[in-house]
Design a protein around this motif. Structure first.
Motif, PDB file in Angstrom:
ATOM      1  N   THR D  53       0.838  -1.202   0.000  1.00  8.06           N
ATOM      2  CA  THR D  53       0.000   0.000   0.000  1.00  8.06           C
ATOM      3  C   THR D  53       0.873   1.251   0.000  1.00  8.06           C
ATOM      4  O   THR D  53       0.563   2.246  -0.667  1.00  8.06           O
ATOM      5  CB  THR D  53      -0.932  -0.015   1.232  1.00  8.06           C
ATOM      6  OG1 THR D  53      -1.753  -1.178   1.151  1.00  8.06           O
ATOM      7  CG2 THR D  53      -1.793   1.223   1.282  1.00  8.06           C
ATOM      8  N   GLN D  95      -7.446   0.236  -0.202  1.00  5.59           N
ATOM      9  CA  GLN D  95      -7.584  -1.012   0.550  1.00  5.59           C
ATOM     10  C   GLN D  95      -8.765  -0.942   1.509  1.00  5.59           C
ATOM     11  O   GLN D  95      -9.539  -1.876   1.609  1.00  5.59           O
ATOM     12  CB  GLN D  95      -6.288  -1.272   1.328  1.00  5.59           C
ATOM     13  CG  GLN D  95      -6.342  -2.545   2.151  1.00  5.59           C
ATOM     14  CD  GLN D  95      -4.982  -2.884   2.730  1.00  5.59           C
ATOM     15  OE1 GLN D  95      -4.001  -2.173   2.520  1.00  5.59           O
ATOM     16  NE2 GLN D  95      -4.913  -3.977   3.454  1.00  5.59           N
ATOM     17  N   ASP D 186      -6.034  -1.981  -4.888  1.00  8.76           N
ATOM     18  CA  ASP D 186      -5.517  -2.426  -3.591  1.00  8.76           C
ATOM     19  C   ASP D 186      -6.522  -3.375  -2.948  1.00  8.76           C
ATOM     20  O   ASP D 186      -7.526  -2.941  -2.389  1.00  8.76           O
ATOM     21  CB  ASP D 186      -5.234  -1.218  -2.690  1.00  8.76           C
ATOM     22  CG  ASP D 186      -4.246  -1.555  -1.580  1.00  8.76           C
ATOM     23  OD1 ASP D 186      -3.954  -2.757  -1.395  1.00  8.76           O
ATOM     24  OD2 ASP D 186      -3.767  -0.616  -0.911  1.00  8.76           O
ATOM     25  N   GLU D 187      -6.274  -4.659  -3.043  1.00 10.36           N
ATOM     26  CA  GLU D 187      -7.118  -5.714  -2.481  1.00 10.36           C
ATOM     27  C   GLU D 187      -8.577  -5.586  -2.887  1.00 10.36           C
ATOM     28  O   GLU D 187      -9.463  -5.468  -2.036  1.00 10.36           O
ATOM     29  CB  GLU D 187      -6.974  -5.741  -0.952  1.00 10.36           C
ATOM     30  CG  GLU D 187      -5.527  -5.967  -0.548  1.00 10.36           C
ATOM     31  CD  GLU D 187      -5.379  -6.445   0.885  1.00 10.36           C
ATOM     32  OE1 GLU D 187      -6.368  -6.910   1.461  1.00 10.36           O
ATOM     33  OE2 GLU D 187      -4.258  -6.357   1.406  1.00 10.36           O
TER      34      GLU D 187
HETATM   35 MG   LIG Z   1      -1.998  -2.720   2.252  1.00 10.54          MG
END
Ligand SMILES: [Mg+2]
Ligand SMILES: Nc1ncnc2c1ncn2[C@@H]1O[C@H](COP(=O)(O)OP(=O)(O)OP(=O)(O)O)[C@@H](O)[C@H]1O
Ligand SMILES: Nc1ncnc2c1ncn2[C@@H]1O[C@H](COP(=O)(O)OP(=O)(O)OP(=O)(O)O)[C@@H](O)[C@H]1O
Ligand SMILES: CC(C)C[C@H](N)C(=O)O
Ligand SMILES: [Mg+2]
Lengths: 411, 236, 341, 264, 298
Positions: D53, D95, D186-187
């Motif tokens: 991140t 995220q 991000d995820e």
């Molecule tokens: Mg992360």
């Protein structure tokens, strides 16, 4: 200053007083109504701070006035017309005062107005002059409304700061014939500035000199600064609570000015001098009202009558200086109304205004030797004071010589 | 013995009703998993059980009702929730987070021992005891949240998607830890989990939630056999 | 009962809008026929509505809490006051200058927003709010200082073409304020319905995500502060014409800021008409509580009413009114088109 | 107002060179370097706290690297201000959801298109007809994106209160509205069921094809990463520990030890 | 030198006053995450109570105790009945409630005890001779008393937040109330306690301040103090007791020295000047002097 209303164009445009009456009605929205006789009840409308920090003082003023009116009503009113007070809260805020006065005039139908505070009077004066509703004995001291040409329907009660300072300077001249250095503490509101300017004007041409001036925003800082100037005289151009704060600050700075002059609005011994203890001892003040609690007036007939009347009315604060104030204003109004009723204009708004414009009267609660005097060209009212000094030991004010009258300066 | 019994649980947010009567039970020492698609009401169920939102229906823990209890009272009864997302205190340090987790305990020695134990289980926490939780990575925070919930020594641990955002290795470790806690310490588990593979390995029984209702329940083995469940949750 | 559904842009929607406008115009005409002091009260309400609309742009839509809007209000008022009193300008001609100066001040106050955020930014606005009365007092030669600045009624005479006299200046100002309010509302509506409005709310909701979407936070914040100051300054300018007497400690202290904030949240922040409703509340609530009881009792009642409104009307009065109307009429977004904020 | 625009045809590569960033004592990034080729889907994996991140934040200029550089095509991102990154064609998701809760899903998406249009306060205030029709066009485009992501039903609902998985898709919609050349995800699969993850993988591939973009994908869901990435970078403790095809990286010993664990 | 020292003493004393009030704000913020704009007027109310008790014959320290106890009760009751139900709604709701309380408490004090200025007795010897000379300047006992109280309070608050369970739980609740509840923290009680403690600190500030204040005890005594206290608390970072105290002292000393020495602005713009300096400092430290760096992880 831009606030000055002394605009030559306006002065020229204003008509000279007519033969019949000193108060012009041609600027009125409804001139005929102004001359209409008042019957039944005469309503006096107040816009004043009924809430907030000044509420107690204002409340006492209004109650004092109500007591005086009750006495008059018990005696049959003004030729049968009863007096009534209508009060609206402006929380010491000019915009609310303006709204209140509109409502007092249009909805409550008051015949006479009064108010408390310069900012309020500033916001009201034009409307009230246009409506030709007299605003009598406004509790303010702005120079502008002593001008009968531009504000024919307005008079002010509080002594002019300029007059008061002229009296202060007259006294200083007596005490220091060779001149003296003065430190000036000035409150940063309209009242404080009025005093400061009045003092500066009064010392013009004399050998009294201001060696240091400090704002009262922070009294401690002012005391420290002024002490360093080495002045013998300290003049407080302040408003009520400043007086206590400044005397405490000066005391704590370890300074004992030879002469310390407080403004007339700081006449309340119990709240403004007692708490300062020794620091307040000997401070001087100019006074025009009798203090009903002061032993020197114990046998005064005016004070005795006053106390008896207030007791009869159940007024709870007879000794309060603000109560006396309101009582005296009521007294002055009753006098003006009575004179109006006897005049050719009768008890009408115009008659009342004319009476107030030519009023000469000695309210029994005024110190003997001080009169209320207004002429069509001079609207100062109070032009004399008696100096007093605070005694920390006796917790009371003691007279410092005779009444100083400077009315000859304003003929 | 039945540890938790839930009958006809209803709950929602404002006007919107999300749960329309959920029934489930957890036996003492059992590990149970709840599966369900996005928005099925899994989180809402967990929040109701933890006392965070009001609910209707009967919920009994160890035979006495949970209705009307505030979250801290629920914790006092021995039910602890690891909420979905971040259940940490971002401005507190890792160590302080763990101490808050022990809010209801008075045994200083035991608290210290537990902190040491969970720091041993999650070594990354031991390295960061003085760091503000808010600066931990997402996964680190998730571990902290689980450790924090365990600090109250719950009898029933509710976990809302504990694997969310965790690296596969950590997920495996976490499930290992959960299994240990469940088997060795007798803490019962109610798990909401999308990683169905691991969840089914851990849990004995499964509930399937859809639009606020339990539409199927059974043993993990039964679920693994089911064709639709396999497609939706196991990916094969 | 089931509400009537109306789609935006449909004929029914147009009709509703026209009906609303007609009702507003009718109410204004009715107001104009009332006693002079009522006209004055309504003028005051409209001036407050403009001032609060200005605050709404910064605080309501963009989330920049300002406790210094009293300074914009004051600067607008003093600009008009000084121009009229010292330079003899006609009151209306001072409005552009007042608005401009306030826009500049707003922009400058917004500059620290580039670095400072949230409550820290509120501290900057606090400093401005505290400074204003002091500065007015300091520059006495220009402003009249502590003694105040009085605009005399004849200086406020309506323009000749109106045929109105000095005593009729109240009704003139009433219509001027109404026009100013209308213009303000239209501009605010345009702005907040544009993508810039979305950018403002995005900035409020999540700065980092807003920046990642390409919103220039610096530009948005300083410009919004400038606009917000300008609108509140417009109100200040009109206020000077309304009250005539300006004093630094009278109407331009932090208490004015507090009044504006109260109005904004009572009415409904980040709504178009919230400020109008809030203006009614801040003008009439104290008025009525003062009627209920006198002196300090009215202060206690006012405080209690304020709290009660927060409890009873969580989304502000405008929000509750909107929900009430929603029971009868629902405006649904046009198909394939966005519902606007 | 300066506009940094890329034309529709150029497809720049993202180059990360030797980036280092420390927070106090922690080196979140420690000399990381790799390249995401144009149109490529690059998986970025690594244990929790590896710095993934943080790397995203360096690319989008939320953080400024202590040393090293990130460039997109010929543009050195160190010289670009955060709000101009998206103008270069780089859009991201977060995220832990960074949406605008009080805006509707549609408005969230429209906000994503902010960078593509000239900002004009004056025009917006006056509500000129041109401004309005442009506004409608933007909204139309946003609705198309919502349709593509199956979000039409919730278009007019405020983001606040929608299920987690839905919100993740809203983030994606917002990023797409910027018409990026490169998507940073991000995820995105967090909280999705297996079936949903599979759909997400298909969606990303389809987006690459239809919108002609590349993606840098951070994800712990190995099934997703390995099935759609052209190329995978693995990190640990802020350093790159592997870089290659999915199969190569999966087989790397250090990746298994640090990240995948024995079980995988 | 003596003038400088006297100004410095004045500044430190004023600053100490701001600091105590700022501490009350910090306690509320740290324990519940809200700013209580009514703190000053609640303190005003309890100070009136203390004053009133002295007028019926009680010593001032008894009045101070009563004020503290009432402050605690008021804070706790207000939190429980007025703040908690709306706290979650949004910050602005609590702001407006605080403004309502502000008006109501001020008016209530005026109603019960009228608006006349009251001379307030001091907790410390406060006569004209109760000082000791320091290099030619006078340091009064009552000023020194206020300084010492600030020191004691800051130590107390620091200890509370950083060394006690209660303090930790307060910070946890302020940080994430839901997780705190899920950890077994009785959030309701903690919130009430936080407001109650702030009520005590505020009341103490009121009783200490008014005897030294230029306006003594009047309905306007507290408002300016609250404004500077808010500035001080923000300056320090809102969550840092030390920061609040440093902020308060900085404002007090800056104000006194600017008034004394920079005549062009100082005489009439002391508050503006002090606040402008503070803003300039903020430009270099955007999150306050001691505030924890804003934690924003994505
Ligand atoms: Mg992360
Ligand atoms: N705070 C809220 N306010 C209003 N509605 C909510 C809120 N939280 C959840 N919902 C709604 O409740 C429903 C169920 O949500 P819940 O979070 O329980 O689902 P879930 O099964 O946990 O889904 P996920 O997999 O996304 O976590 C969703 O439709 C959601 O929109
Ligand atoms: N603002 C910050 N202050 C202090 N430390 C930070 C900060 N941001 C990140 N870190 C640290 O940097 C490291 C990398 O964090 P990062 O969020 O980039 O990890 P990640 O790879 O995204 O992990 P995850 O998969 O868990 O999301 C972590 O150890 C984290 O604690
Ligand atoms: C009694 C005072 C408060 C009035 C003051 N002298 C004024 O003119 O405003
Ligand atoms: Mg969930």
């Amino acid at each position: 200053a831009p606030a000055s209303p002394a605009d030559p164009a306006a002065t020229a445009a204003a008509p000279a007083s007519s033969a019949a009456s000193v108060t012009p009605t041609d600027g009125c929205a409804d001139p005929a109504a102004a001359a209409q006789p008042i019957t039944g009840t005469l309503k006096v409308g107040w816009s004043a701070a009924l809430s907030g920090p000044l509420a107690q003082a204002v409340g006492a003023v209004i109650d004092g006035m109500k007591s005086r009116f009750a006495v008059a009503n018990a005696a049959g009113g003004i030729g049968g017309v009863k007096l009534e007070v209508v009060a609206r809260d402006d929380a010491f805020n000019p915009e609310k005062a303006k709204a209140n006065v509109g409502e007092l005039i249009q909805a409550d139908g008051v015949h006479v107005l009064s108010t408390f505070g310069s900012g309020q009077l500033n916001a009201i004066a034009d409307d009230q002059n246009e409506a030709c509703v007299p605003l009598l004995f406004g509790q303010a001291s702005v120079p502008a409304y002593r001008d009968a040409v531009n504000f024919p329907w307005t008079t002010e009660y509080l002594p002019s700061a300029e007059v008061e300072m002229a009296v202060v300077v007259a006294q200083l001249k007596q005490k220091y014939p060779d001149g003296v250095d003065v430190a000036l503490a000035a409150n940063q509101t309209e009242s404080g500035q009025g005093y400061a300017n009045g003092f500066k004007k009064a010392i013009e041409g004399s050998n009294i000199k201001i060696v240091k001036e400090a704002p009262l925003t922070d009294p401690n800082a002012a005391a420290t600064t002024l002490k360093a100037s080495g002045a013998k005289v300290l003049v407080d151009a302040g408003v009520t609570t400043d007086c206590l704060a400044l005397s405490m600050a000066v005391g704590r700075a370890g300074w004992k000015p030879e002469t310390f002059i407080q403004p007339a609005n700081c006449v309340d011994g119990k709240t403004l001098y007692e708490p300062a203890g020794d620091a307040a001892d000997g401070q001087q003040i100019m006074v025009w009202l009798k203090d009903p609690g002061n032993p020197i007036y114990a046998d005064d007939p005016g004070v005795k009558q006053y106390l008896a009347d207030l007791e009869a009315q159940g007024n709870k604060l007879p000794l309060n200086n603000y109560t006396v104030n309101g009582w005296v204003v009521g007294d002055l109004m009753v006098d003006a109304f009575t004179k109006a009723a006897a005049s050719p204009d009768g008890l009408s708004r115009l008659g009342i205004m004319n009476a107030a414009r030519t009023q000469s009267y000695h309210p029994p609660m005024f110190i003997d030797g001080i009169d209320w005097k207004v002429t069509p060209t001079q609207a100062l009212g109070i032009m004399a004071f008696r100096p007093f000094a605070w005694s920390a030991e006796k917790k009371t004010f003691e007279a410092q010589g005779d009444v100083i009258d400077i009315s000859q300066n304003y003929q | 013995m039945t540890l938790l019994s839930v009958q006809n649980l209803t709950a929602g947010y404002g006007q919107a009703r999300v749960l329309h009567g959920v029934d489930l039970t957890i036996e003492e020492g059992e590990a149970v998993v709840v599966l369900g698609a996005n928005g099925a009401g899994k989180t809402t169920t967990m929040r109701a059980l933890a006392g965070l939102i009001g609910f209707g229906g009967r919920v009994e823990f160890e035979g006495s009702p949970l209705a009307g209890l505030r979250p801290d009272a629920v914790v006092a009864r021995g039910v602890s929730l690891v909420p979905q997302g971040r259940g940490t205190f971002p401005h507190l340090t890792v160590l302080e987070n763990l101490h808050v987790g022990a809010a209801l305990r008075r045994d200083k020695r035991g608290i210290k021992e537990d902190i040491e134990r969970w720091c041993g289980v999650f070594p990354v926490l031991a390295e960061r005891t003085g760091q503000a939780a808010g600066t931990l990575s997402g996964g680190e925070q998730q571990m902290l949240a689980v450790a924090r919930a365990l600090m109250s020594r719950p009898r029933l641990l509710l976990c809302d998607e504990p694997s969310l955002g965790l690296a596969p290795k950590i997920v495996a470790e976490l499930f290992g830890i959960l299994a240990t806690i469940n088997r060795e310490q007798g803490v019962s588990l109610l798990l909401v989990e999308q990683n169905a593979e691991l969840a089914l390995a851990l849990a004995g029984r499964v509930y399937l939630l859809e639009v606020g209702r339990v539409i199927a329940s059974g043993t993990a083995a039964e679920f693994r056999e089911d064709e639709t469940v396999r497609r939706a949750y196991l990916g094969y | 009962m089931t509400p009537i559904h109306v789609r935006t842009g449909s004929a029914a929607h147009r009709g509703l809008q026209i009906a609303g406008l007609a009702a507003a115009a009718g109410a204004l005409l009715l107001g104009a026929t009332m006693e002079a002091f009522r006209v004055g009260q309504l003028t005051n309400v409209m001036i407050f509505a403009i001032a609060i609309s200005g605050l709404n742009l910064a605080t309501g839509y963009t989330g920049l809490l300002s406790i210094g809007h009293s300074a914009f209000f004051g600067l607008g008022a003093y600009t008009t006051g000084v121009m009229v009193v010292t330079y003899g300008a006609a009151p209306m001609t001072t409005i552009p200058l007042a608005v401009l100066l306030c826009a500049v001040l707003g922009f400058v106050v917004g500059l620290p927003a580039l670095r400072i955020r949230g409550l820290y930014l509120a501290l900057v606005t606090l400093a401005v709010g505290v400074a204003f009365p002091e500065v007015v007092r300091r520059f006495e030669d220009l402003t009249g200082g502590a003694a105040g600045l009085v605009i005399r009624s004849r200086q406020l005479a309506p323009p000749e073409w109106t045929g109105l006299t000095v005593p009729q200046r109240g009704i003139w100002l009433y219509w001027v304020s109404a026009a100013a309010l209308l213009i303000t509302l239209v501009l605010v509506r345009n702005l907040t319905r544009s993508r810039l409005g979305i950018a403002m709310i995005a900035t409020r909701d999540n700065e980092i995500a807003a920046a990642a979407s390409g919103v220039r936070l610096a530009t948005v914040k300083t410009t919004v502060f400038g606009l917000s100051g300008a609108v509140t300054g417009l109100a200040g300018s009109l206020f000077a014409m309304y009250v005539g007497a300006l004093s630094p400690d009278g109407s331009f202290t932090l208490l004015k800021s507090i009044e504006l904030i109260t109005g904004l949240f009572l009415g409904g922040a980040a709504t178009l008409f919230g400020p109008v409703v809030g203006a009614f509340a801040v003008v009439y609530l104290p008025y009525f509580t003062a009627d209920l009881a006198s002196g300090h009792v009215s202060g206690v009642i006012f405080g209690a009413v304020l709290i009660a409104i927060v409890f009873l009307m969580p989304e502000g009065i405008a929000g509750v009114a909107g929900r009430f109307l929603g029971r009868f009429i629902r405006i649904a977004p046009h198909e394939n088109q966005g519902e606007r904020p | 107002m300066q506009m940094v625009r890329t034309t529709g045809t150029d497809r720049p590569a993202l180059t990360v060179t030797d980036v280092t960033l420390r927070f106090g004592g922690v080196a979140a990034l420690d000399g990381v370097g790799f390249t995401v080729a144009p149109g490529e889907i690059c998986g970025l994996i690594g244990p929790n706290g590896a710095g993934k991140t943080t790397l995203f934040n360096c690319v989008t200029r939320i953080y400024r690297p202590d040393s090293g550089g990130v460039s997109f095509g010929d543009t050195d991102l160190a010289r670009v201000r955060p709000h101009d990154v998206v103008r270069l064609g780089i859009a991201r998701t977060f995220q832990n959801l960074a949406l605008f809760p009080s805006l509707t899903v549609l408005q969230n998406t429209v906000a994503g298109a902010h960078a593509r249009h000239q900002a004009g306060f004056a025009a917006a205030l006056l509500g000129w007809p041109g401004t309005r029709s442009r506004q409608r066009r933007i909204e139309g485009e946003a609705m198309d994106i919502l349709a593509e992501l199956d979000l039409t039903d919730v278009a007019h609902r405020p983001a606040h209160g929608l299920p987690y998985g839905t919100l993740k898709r809203v983030e994606l919609a917002r990023a797409l509205a910027a018409r990026p050349r490169l998507l940073l995800l991000d995820e995105p699969a967090g909280g999705l069921t297996h079936a949903e993850v599979r759909d997400l993988g298909d969606l990303i591939l389809r987006l690459r094809r239809d919108h002609d973009l590349g993606a840098l994908l951070v994800e712990h869901h190995m099934g997703l990463v390995m099935s759609i990435s052209d190329h995978v970078v693995a990190m640990e403790f802020g350093r790159k520990i592997a870089d290659g095809t999915p199969d190569e990286v999966r087989a790397e010993r250090r990746v298994i030890e640090a990240y995948l664990g024995k079980a995988s | 030198m003596d003038i400088f020292l006297e100004r410095l003493f004045d500044g430190v004393t004023n600053g100490a006053v701001y600091a105590i009030m700022a501490l009350a704000l910090v306690v509320v913020f740290r324990s519940t995450g809200t700013i209580n704009f009514a703190q000053g007027e609640m303190a005003l109310f309890t100070t009136y109570l203390a004053w009133w008790l002295t007028t019926v014959g009680l010593p001032i320290w008894a009045g101070a105790l009563a004020a503290g106890a009432t402050g605690f009760l008021l804070g706790a009751v207000v939190e429980r009945t007025l703040i908690r139900p709306i706290r979650r709604r949004n910050d602005m709701a609590s702001l407006i409630v605080a403004l309502g309380l502000f008006t109501a408490f001020n008016a209530l004090a005026g109603l019960l005890w009228n608006s006349e200025t009251k001379p307030m007795p001091s907790l410390f010897p406060a006569g004209l001779e109760d000082f000791f000379p320091v290099a030619g300047a006078r340091l009064y006992w009552d000023a020194l008393g206020v300084w010492l109280v600030v020191l004691a309070l800051i130590a107390g608050v620091f200890f509370l937040f950083n060394r006690t369970r209660l303090g930790l739980q307060m910070r946890a609740v302020a940080d994430n109330a839901e997780s705190a509840a899920l950890s077994g923290v009785p959030t309701g009680r903690i919130l009430m306690l936080g407001w109650g403690l702030a009520g005590i600190v505020g009341s103490l500030a009121g009783v200490l301040v008014t005897p030294l204040s230029a306006t003594q005890l009047s309905l306007t005594t507290m408002f300016p103090i609250l404004i500077y206290a808010s500035a001080a608390a923000l300056f320090g970072g809102l969550d840092s007791p030390v920061g609040a105290v440093v902020g308060g002292l900085a404002i007090g000393v800056l104000e006194a020295l600017i008034t004394g020495y920079v005549e062009f602005i100082g005489g009439t713009l002391p508050q503006t000047a002090a606040l402008v300096v503070i803003v300039l400092i903020l430009l270099f430290r955007p999150t306050g002097l001691f505030g924890t760096r804003q934690l924003e992880r994505l």
